[in-house]
Design a protein around this motif. Structure first.
Motif, PDB file in Angstrom:
ATOM      1  N   LEU A  95      39.003  40.416  37.557  1.00  0.00           N
ATOM      2  CA  LEU A  95      38.574  40.359  36.964  1.00  0.00           C
ATOM      3  C   LEU A  95      38.211  41.416  36.075  1.00  0.00           C
ATOM      4  CD1 LEU A  95      37.773  37.216  35.741  1.00  0.00           C
ATOM      5  CD2 LEU A  95      36.222  37.925  37.225  1.00  0.00           C
ATOM      6  N   THR A  96      37.560  42.474  36.979  1.00  0.00           N
ATOM      7  CA  THR A  96      36.466  43.277  36.390  1.00  0.00           C
ATOM      8  C   THR A  96      37.442  44.002  35.556  1.00  0.00           C
ATOM      9  OG1 THR A  96      36.509  44.488  37.885  1.00  0.00           O
ATOM     10  CG2 THR A  96      34.822  43.268  37.550  1.00  0.00           C
ATOM     11  N   ARG A  97      38.738  44.093  35.586  1.00  0.00           N
ATOM     12  CA  ARG A  97      39.254  44.724  35.261  1.00  0.00           C
ATOM     13  C   ARG A  97      39.941  44.690  33.273  1.00  0.00           C
ATOM     14  NH1 ARG A  97      38.428  46.636  38.781  1.00  0.00           N
ATOM     15  NH2 ARG A  97      37.673  48.378  39.995  1.00  0.00           N
ATOM     16  N   THR A  98      40.476  43.392  33.184  1.00  0.00           N
ATOM     17  CA  THR A  98      40.740  43.304  32.053  1.00  0.00           C
ATOM     18  C   THR A  98      39.215  42.240  31.443  1.00  0.00           C
ATOM     19  OG1 THR A  98      40.532  40.826  32.723  1.00  0.00           O
ATOM     20  CG2 THR A  98      42.567  42.469  33.461  1.00  0.00           C
ATOM     21  N   ASP A  99      39.795  41.331  30.440  1.00  0.00           N
ATOM     22  CA  ASP A  99      39.036  40.574  29.432  1.00  0.00           C
ATOM     23  C   ASP A  99      38.791  39.295  29.758  1.00  0.00           C
ATOM     24  OD1 ASP A  99      41.684  40.222  28.234  1.00  0.00           O
ATOM     25  OD2 ASP A  99      41.097  40.010  26.549  1.00  0.00           O
ATOM     26  N   ALA A 100      39.234  38.741  31.404  1.00  0.00           N
ATOM     27  CA  ALA A 100      39.426  37.632  31.400  1.00  0.00           C
ATOM     28  C   ALA A 100      38.600  36.909  31.825  1.00  0.00           C
ATOM     29  CB  ALA A 100      40.673  37.861  32.667  1.00  0.00           C
ATOM     30  N   ASP A 101      38.403  35.446  31.709  1.00  0.00           N
ATOM     31  CA  ASP A 101      37.487  34.430  32.423  1.00  0.00           C
ATOM     32  C   ASP A 101      37.920  34.183  33.266  1.00  0.00           C
ATOM     33  OD1 ASP A 101      36.150  34.509  29.490  1.00  0.00           O
ATOM     34  OD2 ASP A 101      38.131  33.575  28.723  1.00  0.00           O
ATOM     35  N   VAL A 102      39.429  34.236  33.880  1.00  0.00           N
ATOM     36  CA  VAL A 102      39.402  33.510  35.001  1.00  0.00           C
ATOM     37  C   VAL A 102      40.210  34.598  35.767  1.00  0.00           C
ATOM     38  CG1 VAL A 102      41.040  31.570  34.700  1.00  0.00           C
ATOM     39  CG2 VAL A 102      39.810  31.668  36.602  1.00  0.00           C
ATOM     40  N   ALA A 103      41.020  35.031  36.792  1.00  0.00           N
ATOM     41  CA  ALA A 103      41.862  35.680  37.468  1.00  0.00           C
ATOM     42  C   ALA A 103      42.296  35.139  39.232  1.00  0.00           C
ATOM     43  CB  ALA A 103      41.509  36.997  37.612  1.00  0.00           C
ATOM     44  N   VAL A 104      43.085  34.792  39.336  1.00  0.00           N
ATOM     45  CA  VAL A 104      43.942  35.108  40.814  1.00  0.00           C
ATOM     46  C   VAL A 104      44.178  35.717  41.416  1.00  0.00           C
ATOM     47  CG1 VAL A 104      45.219  32.388  41.586  1.00  0.00           C
ATOM     48  CG2 VAL A 104      43.555  32.041  40.109  1.00  0.00           C
ATOM     49  N   ALA A 105      44.169  35.435  42.422  1.00  0.00           N
ATOM     50  CA  ALA A 105      45.086  36.624  43.417  1.00  0.00           C
ATOM     51  C   ALA A 105      45.913  36.020  44.514  1.00  0.00           C
ATOM     52  CB  ALA A 105      43.783  37.871  44.249  1.00  0.00           C
ATOM     53  N   ILE A 106      46.982  36.981  44.926  1.00  0.00           N
ATOM     54  CA  ILE A 106      47.771  35.759  45.721  1.00  0.00           C
ATOM     55  C   ILE A 106      48.031  37.240  46.981  1.00  0.00           C
ATOM     56  CG2 ILE A 106      49.915  34.987  46.316  1.00  0.00           C
ATOM     57  CD1 ILE A 106      49.199  34.927  42.890  1.00  0.00           C
ATOM     58  N   THR A 107      48.178  37.092  47.659  1.00  0.00           N
ATOM     59  CA  THR A 107      48.684  38.195  49.456  1.00  0.00           C
ATOM     60  C   THR A 107      49.232  37.059  50.312  1.00  0.00           C
ATOM     61  OG1 THR A 107      48.023  40.198  50.274  1.00  0.00           O
ATOM     62  CG2 THR A 107      46.426  37.988  50.257  1.00  0.00           C
ATOM     63  N   PHE A 126      44.666  32.685  48.496  1.00  0.00           N
ATOM     64  CA  PHE A 126      44.750  32.789  47.376  1.00  0.00           C
ATOM     65  C   PHE A 126      42.942  32.868  46.915  1.00  0.00           C
ATOM     66  CE2 PHE A 126      48.231  30.515  48.261  1.00  0.00           C
ATOM     67  CZ  PHE A 126      49.659  30.424  47.681  1.00  0.00           C
ATOM     68  N   ALA A 127      42.764  33.480  46.001  1.00  0.00           N
ATOM     69  CA  ALA A 127      42.039  33.276  45.943  1.00  0.00           C
ATOM     70  C   ALA A 127      41.281  33.514  44.075  1.00  0.00           C
ATOM     71  CB  ALA A 127      40.949  34.703  46.429  1.00  0.00           C
ATOM     72  N   ARG A 128      39.918  33.148  43.877  1.00  0.00           N
ATOM     73  CA  ARG A 128      39.774  32.979  42.427  1.00  0.00           C
ATOM     74  C   ARG A 128      38.662  33.738  41.728  1.00  0.00           C
ATOM     75  NH1 ARG A 128      40.477  26.830  40.962  1.00  0.00           N
ATOM     76  NH2 ARG A 128      38.756  26.482  40.734  1.00  0.00           N
ATOM     77  N   ALA A 129      38.533  34.314  40.413  1.00  0.00           N
ATOM     78  CA  ALA A 129      37.334  34.375  39.821  1.00  0.00           C
ATOM     79  C   ALA A 129      36.935  34.139  38.836  1.00  0.00           C
ATOM     80  CB  ALA A 129      37.013  35.777  41.045  1.00  0.00           C
ATOM     81  N   GLU A 130      35.677  33.941  38.702  1.00  0.00           N
ATOM     82  CA  GLU A 130      35.550  33.326  37.787  1.00  0.00           C
ATOM     83  C   GLU A 130      34.118  33.976  36.858  1.00  0.00           C
ATOM     84  OE1 GLU A 130      36.056  29.241  36.583  1.00  0.00           O
ATOM     85  OE2 GLU A 130      36.675  28.508  38.072  1.00  0.00           O
ATOM     86  N   LYS A 131      34.225  34.645  35.560  1.00  0.00           N
ATOM     87  CA  LYS A 131      33.972  35.490  35.036  1.00  0.00           C
ATOM     88  C   LYS A 131      32.015  34.549  35.106  1.00  0.00           C
ATOM     89  CE  LYS A 131      34.529  38.680  32.223  1.00  0.00           C
ATOM     90  NZ  LYS A 131      35.646  39.680  31.984  1.00  0.00           N
ATOM     91  N   GLY A 132      30.884  35.243  35.880  1.00  0.00           N
ATOM     92  CA  GLY A 132      29.771  34.918  35.222  1.00  0.00           C
ATOM     93  C   GLY A 132      29.723  33.638  36.758  1.00  0.00           C
ATOM     94  N   ALA A 133      30.045  33.869  37.110  1.00  0.00           N
ATOM     95  CA  ALA A 133      30.195  32.328  38.636  1.00  0.00           C
ATOM     96  C   ALA A 133      29.173  33.655  39.716  1.00  0.00           C
ATOM     97  CB  ALA A 133      31.158  31.975  38.770  1.00  0.00           C
ATOM     98  N   GLU A 135      28.440  34.790  42.938  1.00  0.00           N
ATOM     99  CA  GLU A 135      29.103  36.154  44.408  1.00  0.00           C
ATOM    100  C   GLU A 135      29.369  34.820  45.614  1.00  0.00           C
ATOM    101  OE1 GLU A 135      30.296  39.471  45.349  1.00  0.00           O
ATOM    102  OE2 GLU A 135      30.019  40.212  43.876  1.00  0.00           O
ATOM    103  N   ASP A 136      29.014  33.853  45.593  1.00  0.00           N
ATOM    104  CA  ASP A 136      28.527  33.244  46.727  1.00  0.00           C
ATOM    105  C   ASP A 136      29.310  32.144  46.598  1.00  0.00           C
ATOM    106  OD1 ASP A 136      26.801  31.584  45.140  1.00  0.00           O
ATOM    107  OD2 ASP A 136      25.616  31.336  46.538  1.00  0.00           O
ATOM    108  N   ALA A 137      29.929  32.047  45.195  1.00  0.00           N
ATOM    109  CA  ALA A 137      30.725  30.934  44.581  1.00  0.00           C
ATOM    110  C   ALA A 137      32.583  30.645  44.798  1.00  0.00           C
ATOM    111  CB  ALA A 137      30.704  30.633  42.982  1.00  0.00           C
ATOM    112  N   ALA A 138      32.679  31.604  45.616  1.00  0.00           N
ATOM    113  CA  ALA A 138      34.131  32.038  45.996  1.00  0.00           C
ATOM    114  C   ALA A 138      34.951  31.371  46.242  1.00  0.00           C
ATOM    115  CB  ALA A 138      34.035  33.064  47.284  1.00  0.00           C
ATOM    116  N   VAL A 139      36.408  31.173  46.141  1.00  0.00           N
ATOM    117  CA  VAL A 139      37.283  29.998  45.958  1.00  0.00           C
ATOM    118  C   VAL A 139      38.781  31.016  46.695  1.00  0.00           C
ATOM    119  CG1 VAL A 139      38.787  28.240  44.739  1.00  0.00           C
ATOM    120  CG2 VAL A 139      36.182  28.893  43.578  1.00  0.00           C
ATOM    121  N   ALA A 140      38.451  30.821  48.028  1.00  0.00           N
ATOM    122  CA  ALA A 140      39.675  31.920  48.478  1.00  0.00           C
ATOM    123  C   ALA A 140      39.929  30.475  49.664  1.00  0.00           C
ATOM    124  CB  ALA A 140      39.196  32.850  48.581  1.00  0.00           C
TER     125      ALA A 140
END
Length: 172
Positions: A95-107, A126-133, A135-140
């Motif tokens: 999320l922080t290295r792109t212009d994305a509004d939302v990012a999903v990670a998979i490991t 899985f985790a999803r991060a949204e710009k402006g959300a 930090e305690d709104a983590a979706v994982a």
């Protein structure tokens, strides 16, 4: 639907993700480990996906997770690569290295080896991060997919990640 070598269910869902995010005016990014770029490949099968798909990071090694996504060595050492902490950090990094509004990670552990008693083959985080959300709104979340072979685990993980990129996606 475009001509593709990918499973049709993956391309169909990727098309839904691209169209839904286009309608929502959102830009998306992904950070992949065990899926090895499968989510990014599915998204880029869709003509015009560049309207909404900013970047895909395939950070298979811990070194690349640190270098490209800026995950701290402490987090990797403390929790391990297959953990909610690392998935969350991967999503935040994308999320922080792109212009994305939302990012999903998979490991995860696609197999056939590499599993442990605590993290057997088929364990995927899985985790999803949204710009402006906040930090305690983590979706994982951690999921366990039936071990129906490496390809099956990776496909199930990619489908789940795409679902998380839908604008109205619930927590995993």
């Amino acid at each position: 639907m475009p001509d593709t070598i990918l499973p049709q269910e993956l391309v169909t869902l990727a098309n839904r993700v691209v169209e839904a995010n286009r309608r929502a005016g959102r830009v998306i990014a992904v950070a992949e480990s065990c899926t090895g770029g499968l989510v990014s490949a599915a998204l880029t099968e869709i003509p015009g996906s560049s309207d909404v798909f900013s970047a895909g990071f395939v950070t298979y090694s811990n070194e690349m997770k640190r270098e490209l996504l800026k995950i701290s060595e402490d987090v990797l050492d403390t929790f391990g690569a297959v953990s909610i902490a690392v998935a969350w950090a991967m999503a935040q990094g994308a999320l922080t290295r792109t212009d994305a509004d939302v990012a999903v990670a998979i490991t995860g552990v696609a197999g056939p080896g590499g599993g442990s008693e605590q993290k057997p083959v088929g364990t995927v985080v899985f985790a999803r991060a949204e710009k402006g959300a906040p930090e305690d709104a983590a979706v994982a979340d951690t999921r366990h997919f039936e071990d129906n072979g490496r390809g099956g685990v990776r496909l199930q993980a990619a489908l789940c990640a795409l679902e998380l990129l839908l604008p109205d996606a619930p927590a995993p």
